[in-house]
Design a protein around this motif. Structure first.
Motif, PDB file in Angstrom:
ATOM      1  N   PRO A  78       0.808  -1.240   0.000  1.00  0.00           N
ATOM      2  CA  PRO A  78       0.000   0.000   0.000  1.00  0.00           C
ATOM      3  C   PRO A  78       0.833   1.278   0.000  1.00  0.00           C
ATOM      4  N   MET A  79       2.122   1.176   0.318  1.00  0.00           N
ATOM      5  CA  MET A  79       2.967   2.367   0.372  1.00  0.00           C
ATOM      6  C   MET A  79       3.654   2.646  -0.956  1.00  0.00           C
ATOM      7  N   ASP A  80       3.443   1.812  -1.952  1.00  0.00           N
ATOM      8  CA  ASP A  80       4.102   1.968  -3.249  1.00  0.00           C
ATOM      9  C   ASP A  80       3.057   2.375  -4.274  1.00  0.00           C
ATOM     10  N   HIS A  81       2.857   3.700  -4.445  1.00  0.00           N
ATOM     11  CA  HIS A  81       1.824   4.234  -5.335  1.00  0.00           C
ATOM     12  C   HIS A  81       0.429   3.785  -4.892  1.00  0.00           C
ATOM     13  N   GLY A  82       0.226   3.484  -3.588  1.00  0.00           N
ATOM     14  CA  GLY A  82      -1.043   2.944  -3.138  1.00  0.00           C
ATOM     15  C   GLY A  82      -1.733   3.810  -2.095  1.00  0.00           C
ATOM     16  N   ILE A  83      -2.838   3.248  -1.541  1.00  0.00           N
ATOM     17  CA  ILE A  83      -3.662   3.988  -0.606  1.00  0.00           C
ATOM     18  C   ILE A  83      -2.912   4.296   0.689  1.00  0.00           C
ATOM     19  N   GLY A  84      -1.953   3.455   1.049  1.00  0.00           N
ATOM     20  CA  GLY A  84      -1.181   3.719   2.268  1.00  0.00           C
ATOM     21  C   GLY A  84      -0.416   5.030   2.175  1.00  0.00           C
ATOM     22  N   ALA A  85       0.180   5.274   1.007  1.00  0.00           N
ATOM     23  CA  ALA A  85       0.913   6.522   0.807  1.00  0.00           C
ATOM     24  C   ALA A  85      -0.025   7.716   0.883  1.00  0.00           C
ATOM     25  N   THR A  86      -1.231   7.558   0.323  1.00  0.00           N
ATOM     26  CA  THR A  86      -2.217   8.654   0.375  1.00  0.00           C
ATOM     27  C   THR A  86      -2.635   8.943   1.808  1.00  0.00           C
ATOM     28  N   LEU A  87      -2.947   7.884   2.559  1.00  0.00           N
ATOM     29  CA  LEU A  87      -3.420   8.078   3.933  1.00  0.00           C
ATOM     30  C   LEU A  87      -2.311   8.609   4.850  1.00  0.00           C
ATOM     31  N   SER A  88      -1.075   8.261   4.555  1.00  0.00           N
ATOM     32  CA  SER A  88       0.020   8.715   5.422  1.00  0.00           C
ATOM     33  C   SER A  88       0.165  10.230   5.409  1.00  0.00           C
ATOM     34  N   ARG A  89      -0.399  10.879   4.381  1.00  0.00           N
ATOM     35  CA  ARG A  89      -0.356  12.350   4.333  1.00  0.00           C
ATOM     36  C   ARG A  89      -1.470  12.976   5.154  1.00  0.00           C
ATOM     37  N   ARG A  90      -2.426  12.154   5.617  1.00  0.00           N
ATOM     38  CA  ARG A  90      -3.552  12.685   6.390  1.00  0.00           C
ATOM     39  C   ARG A  90      -3.634  12.106   7.809  1.00  0.00           C
ATOM     40  N   VAL A  91      -2.961  10.971   8.050  1.00  0.00           N
ATOM     41  CA  VAL A  91      -3.065  10.278   9.335  1.00  0.00           C
ATOM     42  C   VAL A  91      -1.676  10.170   9.948  1.00  0.00           C
ATOM     43  N   ALA A  92      -1.567  10.482  11.239  1.00  0.00           N
ATOM     44  CA  ALA A  92      -0.276  10.428  11.923  1.00  0.00           C
ATOM     45  C   ALA A  92       0.250   8.998  11.952  1.00  0.00           C
ATOM     46  N   THR A  93       1.563   8.868  11.917  1.00  0.00           N
ATOM     47  CA  THR A  93       2.190   7.541  11.870  1.00  0.00           C
ATOM     48  C   THR A  93       1.731   6.662  13.033  1.00  0.00           C
ATOM     49  N   GLY A  94       1.603   7.253  14.213  1.00  0.00           N
ATOM     50  CA  GLY A  94       1.219   6.478  15.381  1.00  0.00           C
ATOM     51  C   GLY A  94      -0.221   5.995  15.363  1.00  0.00           C
TER      52      GLY A  94
END
Length: 401
Positions: A83-99
């Motif tokens: 999900p972190m490679d051109h996926g939804i994880g990368a998108t959400l990481s810009r809106r949701v804190a890592t923790g």
């Protein structure tokens, strides 16, 4: 895995082998979720057990807002591969804190494609054309380059082959990898349009035809690479200007008085994360900017019609500013300078005496470096060759502290 024990949101990657390929930790996150979120294909993999489900709507951004409204509940997003490679994880990481978020990847399409092709991951370039314009590919096409491309659908391989042919790379070797990692996995060498699966990844080994233009990402593309009406920062001056602007991934450039957009485009070609806004008052030149952006792999260039400084109002704050035209307009220099944050760069070029006076005044007040650039090119003179000078350019380069 990223995130912490206090995370409310998990993102679990699923491969083509379905739930059977999900790790035990990933299964626990799926099983313990109160709400499941994903595309219809992924949600269909989970038997209906009465839990709340949210399928990605259109527009996709509306789904993100609804998901963020679930903060505090146990939510699991189902995604493809990593999900972190051109996926939804990368998108959400810009809106949701890592923790607040746990990410559990599965082997992604790029990793699987490298394994099937026998390519070292560190030696290939990757890009996604899923939901993105095919013109992005232009910036990656170089002799000998190996590219892995996530497709939009089964028509993408044909679009890629057509673009390569028009660029003079028709000899490139293209492999279409369908349903990677699943029971329906298939590999086919490109031999023309075919009924390819929508879920495919394209591997390209770029082979240039004789005479194909070489368009590197280093500053200073040939003048012939641009559509222009004569209002073009010449190659040698452009290279010096980009060096002074110092492009940084993720940063935003204002190209004021953009002409055909050459400075903004070379800024963006430096790195896929570089962004730029081209501001130009003449409508006929806006079309040139758009054509150049498409042909040089920068379709996301923002183009603003209007005369600066008025046209600068409301634009996102820049990290760097280039003033290539209109430097004598009242208030233009001050507006650009005031818009820059600490650490920002401003570069202004002038070819007229009046423009030089503005730059000399700014140099006296603010310092920086003031440079005269004089270029001569050899041209035929009868049966011989002689030096033909271009108009000298005075360049002011400033770093804001």
């Amino acid at each position: 895995m990223t995130g912490s024990a206090g995370a409310w949101l998990s993102v679990v990657g699923i491969g083509e082998d379905g739930l059977g390929g999900v790790s035990p930790a990933g299964r626990r996150l799926i099983d313990s979720a109160e709400v499941l979120v994903g595309g219809e294909r992924h949600l269909a993999m989970i038997p209906d057990d009465g839990r709340e489900r949210l399928a990605w709507p259109s527009p996709f951004s509306a789904g993100i807002e609804r998901l963020l409204g679930l903060r505090g509940r146990r939510v699991c997003v189902l995604a493809s591969g990593d999900p972190m490679d051109h996926g939804i994880g990368a998108t959400l990481s810009r809106r949701v804190a890592t923790g607040e978020m746990i990410v559990m990847p599965a082997p992604g399409a790029f990793a699987l494609a490298c394994a099937r092709m026998g390519w070292a991951r560190a030696e290939v370039e990757t890009l996604s054309l899923h939901g993105r314009p095919a013109a992005l590919l232009h910036a990656h096409v170089q002799p000998g380059a190996r590219l892995l491309i996530l497709s939009e659908n089964g028509g993408t391989p044909g679009n890629v082959a057509g673009l390569l042919r028009r660029r003079g790379y028709g000899y490139s070797r293209i492999t279409v990898l369908e349903h990677l990692g699943g029971p329906r996995e298939r590999r086919r060498e490109w031999a023309g349009a075919d009924d390819y699966a929508d879920l495919n990844t394209i591997a390209v080994e770029c082979v240039a035809e004789p005479g194909a233009p070489l368009l590197p990402r280093t500053p200073g593309l040939p003048d012939e690479a641009f559509h222009h009406d004569g209002q073009l920062t010449k190659r040698e001056v452009r290279a010096a200007t980009l060096a002074a602007l110092a492009p940084v991934p993720g940063q935003l450039l204002w190209d004021v008085g953009a002409g055909c957009g050459s400075i903004a485009l070379e800024w963006m070609r430096h790195h896929p994360a570089c962004r730029a806004v081209a501001i130009e008052p003449r409508g006929d030149r806006l079309a040139l900017i758009a054509a150049n952006a498409e042909a040089l792999g920068c379709p996301r260039l923002s183009i603003v019609e209007g005369k600066a400084p008025a046209a600068l109002a409301g634009l996102p704050a820049p990290d760097a500013v280039f003033i290539g035209g209109g430097i004598t307009a009242p208030g233009l220099f001050e507006t650009c300078w005031d818009a820059l944050p600490s650490g920002g760069r401003l570069v202004a070029n002038a070819v007229t005496i009046e423009g030089e006076q503005v730059l000399a005044g700014a140099y006296a007040r603010l310092g920086g470096s003031l440079t005269r650039i004089a270029i001569s090119r050899a041209e035929p003179v009868g049966p011989f060759s002689g030096w033909r000078p271009l108009m000298p350019v005075t360049q002011l380069a400033l770093n804001k502290t």
